[in-house]
Write a protein that holds these residues in place. Structure first.
Motif, PDB file in Angstrom:
ATOM      1  N   ILE A 200       9.348  10.592  -3.190  1.00 57.10           N
ATOM      2  CA  ILE A 200       8.649  11.106  -2.002  1.00 57.10           C
ATOM      3  C   ILE A 200       7.371  10.293  -1.770  1.00 57.10           C
ATOM      4  O   ILE A 200       7.049   9.908  -0.641  1.00 57.10           O
ATOM      5  N   LEU A 201       6.635  10.027  -2.843  1.00 58.58           N
ATOM      6  CA  LEU A 201       5.411   9.235  -2.701  1.00 58.58           C
ATOM      7  C   LEU A 201       5.722   7.855  -2.127  1.00 58.58           C
ATOM      8  O   LEU A 201       5.025   7.376  -1.237  1.00 58.58           O
ATOM      9  N   LYS A 202       6.785   7.211  -2.622  1.00 62.76           N
ATOM     10  CA  LYS A 202       7.137   5.872  -2.145  1.00 62.76           C
ATOM     11  C   LYS A 202       7.653   5.889  -0.713  1.00 62.76           C
ATOM     12  O   LYS A 202       7.326   5.014   0.078  1.00 62.76           O
TER      13      LYS A 202
ATOM     14  N   HIS B 178       1.966   2.700  11.032  1.00 59.52           N
ATOM     15  CA  HIS B 178       3.371   2.810  10.642  1.00 59.52           C
ATOM     16  C   HIS B 178       3.646   4.242  10.185  1.00 59.52           C
ATOM     17  O   HIS B 178       3.071   4.715   9.219  1.00 59.52           O
ATOM     18  N   LEU B 179       4.537   4.909  10.885  1.00 58.76           N
ATOM     19  CA  LEU B 179       4.922   6.263  10.483  1.00 58.76           C
ATOM     20  C   LEU B 179       6.092   6.169   9.516  1.00 58.76           C
ATOM     21  O   LEU B 179       7.021   5.391   9.727  1.00 58.76           O
ATOM     22  N   PRO B 180       6.036   6.949   8.449  1.00 57.49           N
ATOM     23  CA  PRO B 180       7.145   6.926   7.493  1.00 57.49           C
ATOM     24  C   PRO B 180       8.448   7.382   8.154  1.00 57.49           C
ATOM     25  O   PRO B 180       8.440   8.226   9.058  1.00 57.49           O
ATOM     26  N   ALA B 181       9.533   6.820   7.687  1.00 51.68           N
ATOM     27  CA  ALA B 181      10.845   7.248   8.179  1.00 51.68           C
ATOM     28  C   ALA B 181      11.101   8.687   7.753  1.00 51.68           C
ATOM     29  O   ALA B 181      10.610   9.124   6.703  1.00 51.68           O
TER      30      ALA B 181
ATOM     31  N   VAL C 166       3.507   4.769   2.541  1.00 54.15           N
ATOM     32  CA  VAL C 166       3.502   4.085   3.836  1.00 54.15           C
ATOM     33  C   VAL C 166       2.179   4.334   4.550  1.00 54.15           C
ATOM     34  O   VAL C 166       1.536   3.407   5.054  1.00 54.15           O
ATOM     35  N   THR C 167       1.733   5.573   4.570  1.00 53.58           N
ATOM     36  CA  THR C 167       0.507   5.936   5.266  1.00 53.58           C
ATOM     37  C   THR C 167      -0.725   5.362   4.578  1.00 53.58           C
ATOM     38  O   THR C 167      -1.587   4.753   5.219  1.00 53.58           O
ATOM     39  N   VAL C 168      -0.835   5.543   3.283  1.00 57.96           N
ATOM     40  CA  VAL C 168      -2.026   5.084   2.554  1.00 57.96           C
ATOM     41  C   VAL C 168      -2.118   3.566   2.576  1.00 57.96           C
ATOM     42  O   VAL C 168      -3.185   3.000   2.854  1.00 57.96           O
ATOM     43  N   ASP C 169      -1.016   2.877   2.317  1.00 63.43           N
ATOM     44  CA  ASP C 169      -1.066   1.418   2.275  1.00 63.43           C
ATOM     45  C   ASP C 169      -1.370   0.842   3.657  1.00 63.43           C
ATOM     46  O   ASP C 169      -2.152  -0.100   3.778  1.00 63.43           O
ATOM     47  N   CYS C 170      -0.792   1.399   4.692  1.00 66.77           N
ATOM     48  CA  CYS C 170      -1.082   0.947   6.053  1.00 66.77           C
ATOM     49  C   CYS C 170      -2.572   1.148   6.357  1.00 66.77           C
ATOM     50  O   CYS C 170      -3.222   0.264   6.918  1.00 66.77           O
ATOM     51  N   SER C 171      -3.124   2.275   5.963  1.00 57.94           N
ATOM     52  CA  SER C 171      -4.541   2.551   6.201  1.00 57.94           C
ATOM     53  C   SER C 171      -5.432   1.563   5.471  1.00 57.94           C
ATOM     54  O   SER C 171      -6.437   1.081   6.021  1.00 57.94           O
ATOM     55  N   LEU C 172      -5.087   1.249   4.224  1.00 53.55           N
ATOM     56  CA  LEU C 172      -5.861   0.260   3.469  1.00 53.55           C
ATOM     57  C   LEU C 172      -5.827  -1.097   4.163  1.00 53.55           C
ATOM     58  O   LEU C 172      -6.858  -1.774   4.262  1.00 53.55           O
ATOM     59  N   GLN C 173      -4.669  -1.491   4.647  1.00 51.75           N
ATOM     60  CA  GLN C 173      -4.553  -2.788   5.319  1.00 51.75           C
ATOM     61  C   GLN C 173      -5.372  -2.814   6.609  1.00 51.75           C
ATOM     62  O   GLN C 173      -6.057  -3.795   6.898  1.00 51.75           O
ATOM     63  N   LEU C 174      -5.333  -1.734   7.383  1.00 57.81           N
ATOM     64  CA  LEU C 174      -6.095  -1.680   8.628  1.00 57.81           C
ATOM     65  C   LEU C 174      -7.594  -1.644   8.363  1.00 57.81           C
ATOM     66  O   LEU C 174      -8.379  -2.177   9.152  1.00 57.81           O
TER      67      LEU C 174
ATOM     68  N   TRP D 269      -2.012  -0.131  -2.119  1.00 54.24           N
ATOM     69  CA  TRP D 269      -1.465   0.856  -3.043  1.00 54.24           C
ATOM     70  C   TRP D 269      -0.072   0.353  -3.399  1.00 54.24           C
ATOM     71  O   TRP D 269       0.804   0.243  -2.539  1.00 54.24           O
ATOM     72  N   SER D 270       0.121   0.007  -4.650  1.00 55.67           N
ATOM     73  CA  SER D 270       1.351  -0.635  -5.095  1.00 55.67           C
ATOM     74  C   SER D 270       1.991   0.143  -6.228  1.00 55.67           C
ATOM     75  O   SER D 270       1.380   1.016  -6.817  1.00 55.67           O
TER      76      SER D 270
END
Length: 179
Positions: A87-89, A66-69, A94-102, A118-119
């Motif tokens: 900016i972080l949110k 998922h690429l951030p908007a 988006v990048t870090v949380d997607c990576s953790l899920q994958l 990452w929440s």
């Protein structure tokens, strides 16, 4: 196909820090005795690649990344901690949380089941005083919030806090570091 390593090492956004407001950090509301700070010499990219290189270098179908908007230029003008959080949110999260899920499914193949995300800190367990809630949380998802927080984090703007303050000869810099 890209890898998680390529996805995670895309350049950060170029932000404008000239409007960050200087000032002191707030004091902690809790009573914490910091016993010391020491370098974590093993926390390196080389060590991470030794441990997780197979996961980080594995090809990932592009449609799973998922690429951030895009973020409008005016939002990249940082003014305070809240603008840094935004900016972080909107981007980094988006990048870090997607990576953790994958990475979870690949870690399960090693017998590790850690559904970490990452929440925001508001999704994590709150201590006796709700003011002790961190800005960020590495949460383990089980049941409903509040989730167990394995990695609490705090957002600080660069005008107020830098790791180099620890070894500064300035007493006020050191005081800000320890806050």
């Amino acid at each position: 196909m890209p890898t998680l390593l390529e996805y995670l090492t895309r350049p950060n956004l170029e932000v404008n820090r000239t409007n960050l407001q200087p000032g002191s950090n707030s004091f902690s509301v809790g009573s914490y005795e910091v016993e010391g700070v020491q370098p974590w010499a093993d926390f390196t990219l080389e060590k991470a690649l030794d441990c997780f290189g197979d996961i980080l270098r594995a090809d990932i179908p592009s449609d799973q990344l998922h690429l951030p908007a895009p973020i409008s230029q005016h939002y990249l003008n940082l003014t305070d901690e809240s603008s840094v959080d935004a900016i972080l949110k909107k981007h980094n999260h988006v990048t870090v949380d997607c990576s953790l899920q994958l990475a979870q499914s690949r870690l399960e193949g090693r017998g590790l089941h850690l559904p970490m995300s990452w929440s925001w800190g508001s999704l994590s367990h709150v201590e006796e005083d709700p003011r002790l809630r961190p800005d960020w949380a590495g949460t383990i998802h089980s049941g409903s919030p509040p989730y167990e927080n394995r990695v609490p984090g705090d957002t600080k703007q660069s005008k107020k806090w830098r790791s180099t303050m620890k070894d500064s000869t300035s007493g006020s810099d050191q005081e800000e570091y320890w806050k």
